[in-house]
Design a protein around this motif. Structure first.
Motif, PDB file in Angstrom:
ATOM      1  N   GLN A  76       0.818  -1.207   0.000  1.00 57.13           N
ATOM      2  CA  GLN A  76       0.000   0.000   0.000  1.00 57.13           C
ATOM      3  C   GLN A  76       0.860   1.268   0.000  1.00 57.13           C
ATOM      4  OE1 GLN A  76      -3.473  -0.146  -0.190  1.00 57.13           O
ATOM      5  NE2 GLN A  76      -2.971  -2.259  -0.627  1.00 57.13           N
ATOM      6  N   SER A  77       2.165   1.091   0.113  1.00 60.07           N
ATOM      7  CA  SER A  77       3.087   2.227   0.133  1.00 60.07           C
ATOM      8  C   SER A  77       4.486   1.687  -0.165  1.00 60.07           C
ATOM      9  CB  SER A  77       3.056   2.914   1.503  1.00 60.07           C
ATOM     10  OG  SER A  77       3.493   2.012   2.490  1.00 60.07           O
ATOM     11  N   ILE A  78       5.487   2.536  -0.010  1.00 57.40           N
ATOM     12  CA  ILE A  78       6.865   2.083  -0.162  1.00 57.40           C
ATOM     13  C   ILE A  78       7.080   0.944   0.821  1.00 57.40           C
ATOM     14  CG2 ILE A  78       9.282   2.720   0.171  1.00 57.40           C
ATOM     15  CD1 ILE A  78       8.461   5.575  -0.668  1.00 57.40           C
ATOM     16  N   THR A  79       7.672  -0.137   0.350  1.00 54.38           N
ATOM     17  CA  THR A  79       7.791  -1.336   1.167  1.00 54.38           C
ATOM     18  C   THR A  79       9.243  -1.768   1.283  1.00 54.38           C
ATOM     19  OG1 THR A  79       5.608  -2.040   0.429  1.00 54.38           O
ATOM     20  CG2 THR A  79       7.031  -3.732   1.372  1.00 54.38           C
ATOM     21  N   GLU A  80       9.677  -2.014   2.511  1.00 52.89           N
ATOM     22  CA  GLU A  80      11.020  -2.529   2.742  1.00 52.89           C
ATOM     23  C   GLU A  80      11.048  -4.016   2.413  1.00 52.89           C
ATOM     24  OE1 GLU A  80      14.289  -3.116   6.341  1.00 52.89           O
ATOM     25  OE2 GLU A  80      12.425  -2.042   6.721  1.00 52.89           O
ATOM     26  N   VAL A  81      12.099  -4.431   1.727  1.00 46.67           N
ATOM     27  CA  VAL A  81      12.284  -5.847   1.416  1.00 46.67           C
ATOM     28  C   VAL A  81      13.463  -6.335   2.244  1.00 46.67           C
ATOM     29  CG1 VAL A  81      12.847  -7.510  -0.386  1.00 46.67           C
ATOM     30  CG2 VAL A  81      11.334  -5.584  -0.900  1.00 46.67           C
ATOM     31  N   GLU A  82      13.224  -7.329   3.080  1.00 48.39           N
ATOM     32  CA  GLU A  82      14.280  -7.883   3.922  1.00 48.39           C
ATOM     33  C   GLU A  82      15.346  -8.560   3.057  1.00 48.39           C
ATOM     34  OE1 GLU A  82      14.483  -7.361   7.121  1.00 48.39           O
ATOM     35  OE2 GLU A  82      12.535  -6.372   7.231  1.00 48.39           O
ATOM     36  N   ARG A  83      16.549  -8.684   3.592  1.00 53.41           N
ATOM     37  CA  ARG A  83      17.696  -9.218   2.837  1.00 53.41           C
ATOM     38  C   ARG A  83      17.412 -10.599   2.258  1.00 53.41           C
ATOM     39  NH1 ARG A  83      21.679  -8.649  -0.457  1.00 53.41           N
ATOM     40  NH2 ARG A  83      23.458  -9.949  -0.074  1.00 53.41           N
ATOM     41  N   ASP A  84      16.846 -11.522   3.045  1.00 55.49           N
ATOM     42  CA  ASP A  84      16.606 -12.870   2.514  1.00 55.49           C
ATOM     43  C   ASP A  84      15.561 -12.842   1.396  1.00 55.49           C
ATOM     44  OD1 ASP A  84      14.679 -12.239   4.468  1.00 55.49           O
ATOM     45  OD2 ASP A  84      14.270 -14.350   4.869  1.00 55.49           O
ATOM     46  N   ALA A  85      14.568 -11.953   1.492  1.00 54.31           N
ATOM     47  CA  ALA A  85      13.567 -11.830   0.425  1.00 54.31           C
ATOM     48  C   ALA A  85      14.209 -11.222  -0.822  1.00 54.31           C
ATOM     49  CB  ALA A  85      12.401 -10.978   0.888  1.00 54.31           C
ATOM     50  N   TYR A  86      15.117 -10.299  -0.618  1.00 51.52           N
ATOM     51  CA  TYR A  86      15.859  -9.671  -1.716  1.00 51.52           C
ATOM     52  C   TYR A  86      16.638 -10.734  -2.490  1.00 51.52           C
ATOM     53  CZ  TYR A  86      18.899  -6.014  -3.769  1.00 51.52           C
ATOM     54  OH  TYR A  86      19.576  -5.176  -4.616  1.00 51.52           O
ATOM     55  N   VAL A  87      17.254 -11.654  -1.761  1.00 48.56           N
ATOM     56  CA  VAL A  87      18.015 -12.743  -2.389  1.00 48.56           C
ATOM     57  C   VAL A  87      17.071 -13.685  -3.138  1.00 48.56           C
ATOM     58  CG1 VAL A  87      19.458 -14.763  -1.915  1.00 48.56           C
ATOM     59  CG2 VAL A  87      19.926 -12.592  -0.757  1.00 48.56           C
ATOM     60  N   ARG A  88      15.943 -14.050  -2.504  1.00 47.01           N
ATOM     61  CA  ARG A  88      14.969 -14.933  -3.174  1.00 47.01           C
ATOM     62  C   ARG A  88      14.415 -14.293  -4.446  1.00 47.01           C
ATOM     63  NH1 ARG A  88      13.180 -15.560   2.009  1.00 47.01           N
ATOM     64  NH2 ARG A  88      11.336 -14.288   1.664  1.00 47.01           N
ATOM     65  N   LEU A  89      14.294 -13.006  -4.439  1.00 46.65           N
ATOM     66  CA  LEU A  89      13.777 -12.291  -5.598  1.00 46.65           C
ATOM     67  C   LEU A  89      14.785 -12.278  -6.740  1.00 46.65           C
ATOM     68  CD1 LEU A  89      11.387 -10.659  -6.641  1.00 46.65           C
ATOM     69  CD2 LEU A  89      12.334  -8.651  -5.498  1.00 46.65           C
ATOM     70  N   ASP A  90      16.036 -12.558  -6.446  1.00 45.38           N
ATOM     71  CA  ASP A  90      17.112 -12.598  -7.440  1.00 45.38           C
ATOM     72  C   ASP A  90      17.199 -11.259  -8.179  1.00 45.38           C
ATOM     73  OD1 ASP A  90      19.237 -13.557  -8.895  1.00 45.38           O
ATOM     74  OD2 ASP A  90      18.093 -15.068  -9.993  1.00 45.38           O
ATOM     75  N   VAL A  91      17.330 -10.213  -7.408  1.00 43.58           N
ATOM     76  CA  VAL A  91      17.290  -8.853  -7.923  1.00 43.58           C
ATOM     77  C   VAL A  91      18.330  -8.612  -9.010  1.00 43.58           C
ATOM     78  CG1 VAL A  91      17.644  -6.431  -7.299  1.00 43.58           C
ATOM     79  CG2 VAL A  91      16.218  -7.892  -5.872  1.00 43.58           C
ATOM     80  N   TYR A  92      19.560  -9.057  -8.817  1.00 44.82           N
ATOM     81  CA  TYR A  92      20.606  -8.788  -9.805  1.00 44.82           C
ATOM     82  C   TYR A  92      20.259  -9.372 -11.170  1.00 44.82           C
ATOM     83  CZ  TYR A  92      23.297  -7.270  -5.813  1.00 44.82           C
ATOM     84  OH  TYR A  92      23.711  -6.609  -4.691  1.00 44.82           O
ATOM     85  N   ARG A  93      19.782 -10.619 -11.183  1.00 50.65           N
ATOM     86  CA  ARG A  93      19.406 -11.232 -12.456  1.00 50.65           C
ATOM     87  C   ARG A  93      18.241 -10.471 -13.083  1.00 50.65           C
ATOM     88  NH1 ARG A  93      15.582 -14.412 -14.088  1.00 50.65           N
ATOM     89  NH2 ARG A  93      14.867 -14.921 -12.000  1.00 50.65           N
ATOM     90  N   ARG A  94      17.264 -10.097 -12.269  1.00 51.98           N
ATOM     91  CA  ARG A  94      16.092  -9.382 -12.789  1.00 51.98           C
ATOM     92  C   ARG A  94      16.456  -7.984 -13.307  1.00 51.98           C
ATOM     93  NH1 ARG A  94      11.222 -11.908 -11.600  1.00 51.98           N
ATOM     94  NH2 ARG A  94      11.363 -13.553 -10.037  1.00 51.98           N
ATOM     95  N   LEU A  95      17.562  -7.424 -12.805  1.00 48.50           N
ATOM     96  CA  LEU A  95      18.022  -6.139 -13.316  1.00 48.50           C
ATOM     97  C   LEU A  95      18.851  -6.304 -14.593  1.00 48.50           C
ATOM     98  CD1 LEU A  95      19.036  -4.386  -9.984  1.00 48.50           C
ATOM     99  CD2 LEU A  95      17.140  -3.756 -11.481  1.00 48.50           C
ATOM    100  N   GLY A  96      19.118  -7.540 -14.991  1.00 52.56           N
ATOM    101  CA  GLY A  96      19.834  -7.797 -16.235  1.00 52.56           C
ATOM    102  C   GLY A  96      21.286  -8.167 -16.085  1.00 52.56           C
ATOM    103  N   PHE A  97      21.762  -8.352 -14.827  1.00 49.51           N
ATOM    104  CA  PHE A  97      23.146  -8.770 -14.610  1.00 49.51           C
ATOM    105  C   PHE A  97      23.209 -10.295 -14.666  1.00 49.51           C
ATOM    106  CE2 PHE A  97      22.806  -4.743 -12.255  1.00 49.51           C
ATOM    107  CZ  PHE A  97      23.791  -4.030 -12.915  1.00 49.51           C
ATOM    108  N   SER A  98      24.181 -10.822 -15.370  1.00 46.67           N
ATOM    109  CA  SER A  98      24.258 -12.277 -15.517  1.00 46.67           C
ATOM    110  C   SER A  98      25.214 -12.927 -14.531  1.00 46.67           C
ATOM    111  CB  SER A  98      24.666 -12.644 -16.940  1.00 46.67           C
ATOM    112  OG  SER A  98      25.905 -12.051 -17.258  1.00 46.67           O
ATOM    113  N   GLY A  99      26.167 -12.179 -13.992  1.00 42.58           N
ATOM    114  CA  GLY A  99      27.136 -12.782 -13.082  1.00 42.58           C
ATOM    115  C   GLY A  99      27.182 -12.050 -11.762  1.00 42.58           C
ATOM    116  N   PRO A 100      28.008 -12.538 -10.850  1.00 37.92           N
ATOM    117  CA  PRO A 100      28.135 -11.891  -9.532  1.00 37.92           C
ATOM    118  C   PRO A 100      28.730 -10.493  -9.690  1.00 37.92           C
ATOM    119  CG  PRO A 100      29.658 -13.730  -9.734  1.00 37.92           C
ATOM    120  CD  PRO A 100      28.853 -13.703 -10.991  1.00 37.92           C
ATOM    121  N   LEU A 101      28.328  -9.605  -8.792  1.00 33.54           N
ATOM    122  CA  LEU A 101      28.861  -8.233  -8.830  1.00 33.54           C
ATOM    123  C   LEU A 101      30.066  -8.108  -7.952  1.00 33.54           C
ATOM    124  CD1 LEU A 101      25.529  -6.260  -8.687  1.00 33.54           C
ATOM    125  CD2 LEU A 101      26.934  -6.736 -10.657  1.00 33.54           C
TER     126      LEU A 101
END
Length: 101
Positions: A76-101
């Protein structure tokens, strides 16, 4: 969701000069809209400054976010995403990065 950002600061003000100073030219609202919001508000306006991380290649549906345990309901507003959820979401891949940063 389609975009990831990091909040860098949150400030509150009921002073128009301070509001212009805080928001600078980064506001999505016009000067007249900011003046109107401030005049109509009974409490100080919240100014959220954030750093854009990026846009997902493909937006993530609410059902996928719930299934991955990132959210439990529609945000319903800006939402904090916890670190483990951030990892499950696979943010880097979804942003278009193919390898580790």
């Amino acid at each position: 969701i389609a975009t990831v950002g990091v909040i860098t600061s949150v400030k509150r003000t009921n002073d128009i000069d301070e509001l212009f100073q805080i928001s600078g030219k980064r506001s999505v609202y016009s000067e007249s809209e900011l003046r109107s919001m401030l005049a109509e508000s009974e409490t100080p306006l919240k100014v959220i400054d954030f750093l854009l991380v990026g846009h997902f290649v493909e937006p993530v549906s609410l059902s996928d976010l719930i299934q991955a345990r990132v959210l439990t309901a529609p945000p319903q507003s800006i939402t904090e995403v916890e670190r483990d959820a951030y990892v499950r979401l696979d943010v880097y891949r979804r942003l278009g990065f193919s390898g580790p940063l």
